[in-house]
Design a protein around this motif. Structure first.
Motif, PDB file in Angstrom:
ATOM      1  N   VAL A 193       9.679  -0.063   6.928  1.00  8.76           N
ATOM      2  CA  VAL A 193       9.565   0.019   8.389  1.00  8.76           C
ATOM      3  C   VAL A 193      10.255  -1.217   8.939  1.00  8.76           C
ATOM      4  N   GLN A 194      11.333  -1.006   9.671  1.00 10.77           N
ATOM      5  CA  GLN A 194      12.155  -2.115  10.162  1.00 10.77           C
ATOM      6  C   GLN A 194      11.720  -2.537  11.564  1.00 10.77           C
ATOM      7  N   PHE A 195      11.865  -3.832  11.848  1.00 12.27           N
ATOM      8  CA  PHE A 195      11.552  -4.375  13.174  1.00 12.27           C
ATOM      9  C   PHE A 195      12.774  -5.141  13.684  1.00 12.27           C
ATOM     10  N   THR A 237       4.401   9.896   9.781  1.00  9.35           N
ATOM     11  CA  THR A 237       4.335  10.824  10.919  1.00  9.35           C
ATOM     12  C   THR A 237       4.017  10.142  12.239  1.00  9.35           C
ATOM     13  N   HIS A 238       3.436   8.925  12.185  1.00  2.00           N
ATOM     14  CA  HIS A 238       3.122   8.225  13.427  1.00  2.00           C
ATOM     15  C   HIS A 238       3.358   6.731  13.244  1.00  2.00           C
ATOM     16  N   LEU A 239       3.990   6.145  14.236  1.00  2.00           N
ATOM     17  CA  LEU A 239       4.291   4.706  14.235  1.00  2.00           C
ATOM     18  C   LEU A 239       4.024   4.184  15.640  1.00  2.00           C
ATOM     19  N   LYS A 240       3.049   3.289  15.788  1.00  2.00           N
ATOM     20  CA  LYS A 240       2.655   2.802  17.105  1.00  2.00           C
ATOM     21  C   LYS A 240       2.297   1.324  17.042  1.00  2.00           C
ATOM     22  N   PHE A 241       2.810   0.533  18.000  1.00  2.69           N
ATOM     23  CA  PHE A 241       2.237  -0.790  18.222  1.00  2.69           C
ATOM     24  C   PHE A 241       0.857  -0.603  18.848  1.00  2.69           C
ATOM     25  N   LEU A 242      -0.100  -1.457  18.448  1.00  2.00           N
ATOM     26  CA  LEU A 242      -1.466  -1.265  18.930  1.00  2.00           C
ATOM     27  C   LEU A 242      -1.558  -1.420  20.444  1.00  2.00           C
ATOM     28  N   ASP A 255      12.795   5.666   9.025  1.00  2.00           N
ATOM     29  CA  ASP A 255      13.577   6.900   8.840  1.00  2.00           C
ATOM     30  C   ASP A 255      12.691   8.096   8.490  1.00  2.00           C
ATOM     31  N   GLY A 256      11.364   7.880   8.481  1.00  2.00           N
ATOM     32  CA  GLY A 256      10.439   8.979   8.236  1.00  2.00           C
ATOM     33  C   GLY A 256       9.946   9.072   6.808  1.00  2.00           C
ATOM     34  N   SER A 257      10.574   8.368   5.887  1.00  2.00           N
ATOM     35  CA  SER A 257      10.149   8.386   4.486  1.00  2.00           C
ATOM     36  C   SER A 257       9.200   7.218   4.234  1.00  2.00           C
TER      37      SER A 257
END
Length: 836
Positions: A230-232, A272-277, A223-225
């Motif tokens: 961090v949910q999967f 600010t950034h969320l990425k699978f490698l 949700d940005g906080s």
């Protein structure tokens, strides 16, 4: 480590451009097409904003195709499909559009399909996986087998049709926690469904999508906080009773390490950034938390751990075969120190194997592509970090007026950078498909291209550097991806060795793989040879060989067996076998051994292919007439003098043409002879056979004897030798990027490209008043063609956009090149030359 290759910018900036706070998006396809967005405001009304998508091919970056996308809100996602020919765009209003090439031209696009979730902004977007996954093994880079270097990994498509064929479609995640799937049915219709990620829907500020080998989809969302988990989620897509069904399941979640650190608990409040490698690895994720002045990056991994058992159950007798219960749990791999504020993240696309052995070999040989991820910062710098350890591999400092390169430990660049004014910074960043280049869009809407050294700037021996580039060229050959970004690192002195080593590796493969890669390796050699003035003439030979192979296969495909119950060999195979065994220099004696009834064709197909037959005759005459002049490697045609396979191919075609000439004299090539009783075909076949006997594969190569050279010297006095057009010069940027100086270009202005490269060679020069050639149809278009034409983005081959010939045989020839050029490059429209 990285140098600025070129900068493209708008010639005229609009009065009011996009606000720097608007997120820009950039995406790089496997065919080296780069798409990026800008948002332009009208001069009259600041509320009237055009959300633009711009598409370029990296070889002609000034030739931009700008689309007024029709999106009503800011474009948040751009995604290329696995073939690099279709593009998805999504916006802040829930609209998703699918763009495809119009007439297979890279500078002509149209929206063909769309889906929408009105008012629900899209935060993540991806095409469904097609089940194709390769692993690149650095440990096996010395192997002679391509199958060991690049192994096919067992991977299931996200959704399959009958027979296991992957179903095409896309998946998106919205800000309200919905996942929506659109499936492309075989008939072209769109099947759409939406489902909540979990029972309790919540705001999703950031999300990313990855795929598992079992065909499942994994979505990561936050949700940005930074204080929130961090949910999967596991997402399974299926088709039941002609309806799309989506099933979701909650997976283990994680909390950022920085929120549990007492020193940083209140420091970085937002993610600010969320990425699978990587797209095919849902077990490693990269997270970046930031505040107004800085950021911190964490790398997490999902691992299977044993579940501890209470002491009460420790002493009971174990049941036979019972295992300790396990649980999946996220564990932090590594984290960075406090960094400058991150503005963009780019992850490598090269599927390098990260087994311990492969990582050790990569470290020992300093092979870095695919191992580093890029972080762009608000001070204008870019850092390359190791994807697992997050230690710094290289740093680039750039500003609007200058560039500088710094290796880890060099503090002088930092001092130089901070003394100037506020620098431009990248809002979007993307790696190329071999991780040897970066494309970025800065906060002023300019497009930058940077090259990334395969060794991250570490000095290597020449043989090691060649082995790294050769390894990546082989990878592009096997996958079919464009190798433009590899050419960025090839210096002119390397070209000859690379071509020779590439040929050696190719000849070690099995016969079936050689046939699959036959045209692709010739195209790679041609693009390599254009980088050096010493080998530019060989580039002409390789292009001619591509055309020769295509004409040979087309003419042989016209042959039909006389009776149905024929042996396994086709008429074309029998022709090859007989011509290889029969070394007679008399064309009529070779003809006697063939079943002429297999060559019986109707008149119209032969007549319509006459210009291709004419090219074969002219090419044989050109080669033989220039045999006495081939004292150096500089002249075009030299490569064919020792190429027994190509000479044999030409010999076969002369035999075919001779037989067809008996049935339809109008299809024969026309020669201008000095004598009325001169049998031109007989003469050329005799001389060609003598040259072929000197270079056959089953014997040692020999130099042509004096009598053959003397006869070839007399050829120009017997037949008028044509001047063949050795394909136009490729007007792209690759030959001008061999130096270290940056190029600055403007969109829409090819004239801003500095001169240089191989264009000064005699073999490539064209006088302004010369005839323009259609290089595929082998016909002249006139000095000032009025027809719209298209040119290859890779080799510069030019052909008319629309066919002037309506016969089926010529349509069949033209249909072979409707999507791609002879060399496999893409087409771009070029305007017709003005009469002035």
């Amino acid at each position: 480590i990285m140098e600025l290759a070129y900068v493209c910018e708008w010639e005229k900036r609009p009065k009011s451009t996009h606000c720097p706070s608007i997120p820009l998006v950039c995406s790089w396809s496997c065919r080296n097409l780069v798409a990026f967005t800008t948002d332009l405001k009208s001069d009259d009304d600041d509320k009237d904003v055009s959300h633009m998508i711009h598409i370029i091919d990296t070889e002609h970056p000034w030739d931009v195709f700008s689309i007024n996308s029709g999106h009503t809100e800011v474009i948040s996602c751009l995604e290329w499909d696995q073939s690099g020919s279709r593009l998805l765009s999504a916006d802040g209003d829930g609209q998703i559009k699918c763009w495809s090439m119009s007439e297979h031209l890279v500078n002509s696009w149209e929206s063909v399909l769309s889906s929408s979730l009105d008012g629900d902004p899209i935060v993540a977007l991806s095409w469904l996986h097609n089940g194709v996954k390769l692993a690149l093994h650095v440990e096996m880079s010395g192997s002679t087998n391509f199958g060991e270097k690049f192994s096919r990994v067992k991977f299931s498509p996200s959704l399959t049709l009958f027979g296991g064929k992957p179903m095409e479609g896309w998946l998106a995640v919205t800000v309200s926690g919905l996942v929506t799937v659109s499936l492309l049915k075989p008939g072209g219709a769109l099947l759409t469904a939406s489902e909540s990620l979990c029972r309790l829907r919540g705001r999703v500020a950031l999300a990313d999508i990855a795929f598992t080998g079992g065909g499942n989809i994994v979505v990561a969302a936050t949700d940005g906080s930074s204080s929130s988990p961090v949910q999967f989620y596991k997402v399974v897509v299926s088709v039941v009773s002609e309806k799309c069904r989506i099933d979701t399941e909650l997976l283990p979640s994680l909390f950022l390490r920085c929120t549990t650190d007492p020193l940083r608990r209140e420091k970085y409040l937002s993610v600010t950034h969320l990425k699978f490698l990587t797209r095919e690895n849902s077990e490693q994720v990269l997270l970046c938390a930031s505040n107004q002045s800085g950021s911190i990056v964490e790398c997490w991994s999902l691992r299977k751990e044993g579940l501890p058992v209470n002491n009460i159950f420790q002493h009971r007798s174990p049941v036979v075969g019972e295992k300790q219960p396990t649980i999946l749990k996220w564990r932090i791999l590594t984290t960075t120190n406090d960094l400058e504020r991150v503005s963009a993240v780019a992850l490598p696309k090269l599927p390098i194997s990260i087994s311990n052995t492969d990582l050790k070999v990569a470290s020992d040989t300093k092979f870095c592509p695919g191992l580093g991820l890029a972080l762009a910062f608000h001070d204008g710098s870019i850092q390359i970090l190791h994807r697992l350890s997050l230690h710094t591999m290289g740093v680039f400092y750039g500003s609007s007026s200058s560039t500088s390169v710094q290796r880890p430990g060099d503090e002088s660049a930092i001092k130089r950078q901070r003394t100037g004014g506020p620098a431009l910074h990248f809002k979007a960043l993307q790696f190329s498909w071999t991780s040897l280049a970066l494309a970025g869009v800065d906060n002023h809407g300019k497009l930058h291209m940077l090259r990334v050294s395969p060794s991250m700037g570490q000095v290597l021996e020449m043989n090691t550097t060649l082995r790294h580039l050769l390894f990546l060229l082989e990878y592009c050959m096997v996958t079919g991806y464009d190798w433009w970004d590899v050419l960025l690192h090839v210096q002119p002195t390397m070209v000859h060795n690379l071509v020779e080593k590439l040929h050696e590796e190719y000849m070690r493969q099995n016969q079936a793989l050689q046939q699959v890669l036959a045209t692709r390796i010739v195209a790679v050699k041609a693009s390599l040879c254009k980088l050096s003035t010493a080998t530019a003439a060989r580039a002409c030979d390789f292009h001619a060989k591509l055309l020769l192979m295509a004409i040979s296969s087309t003419l042989k495909s016209l042959l039909r067996p006389h009776v149905l119950n024929t042996p396994d060999k086709s008429p074309g195979d029998r022709l090859t076998e007989i011509c290889a065994k029969n070394t007679d220099t008399d064309i009529d004696k070779v003809m006697i051994n063939l079943k002429t009834e297999e060559f019986v064709l109707d008149g119209p197909p032969l007549q319509s292919l006459q210009q291709l037959i004419q090219w074969v005759g002219d090419f044989v005459l050109y080669l033989l007439a220039n045999l006495p002049n081939q004292g150096s490697m500089v002249r075009p045609g030299f490569g064919f003098m020792r190429d027994g396979a190509s000479l044999g191919m030409l010999r076969e075609m002369l035999v075919m043409i001779r037989i067809w000439g008996l049935l339809k004299p109008g299809c024969l090539p026309t020669f201008t002879a000095t004598s009325d009783n001169q049998d031109s075909m007989q003469l050329l076949f005799r001389l060609l056979t003598k040259l072929w006997l000197c270079s056959r594969d089953d014997g040692p190569p020999q130099d042509p004897d004096e009598s053959l050279i003397d006869e070839c010297c007399l050829l120009p006095s017997q037949l008028l030798v044509p001047s063949l057009d050795w394909l136009p010069v490729n007007d792209g940027v690759i030959v001008r990027l061999q130096g270290k100086h940056p190029l600055r270009l403007q969109f829409g202005k090819a004239s801003s490209l500095p001169g240089g490269g191989t264009s000064t060679l005699e073999v490539f020069t064209r006088s302004p008043g010369c005839q323009k050639m259609d290089n595929l149809r082998c016909v002249h278009m006139g000095v000032c063609p009025t027809e719209d034409s298209k040119a290859c983005t890779r080799c510069g081959c030019v052909t008319m956009l629309r066919s002037p010939n309506k016969t089926n045989a010529m349509k069949q020839w033209e249909q072979r090149w409707i999507k791609n050029c002879l060399c496999g490059g893409l087409w771009r429209r070029i305007p017709h030359s003005p009469l002035s």
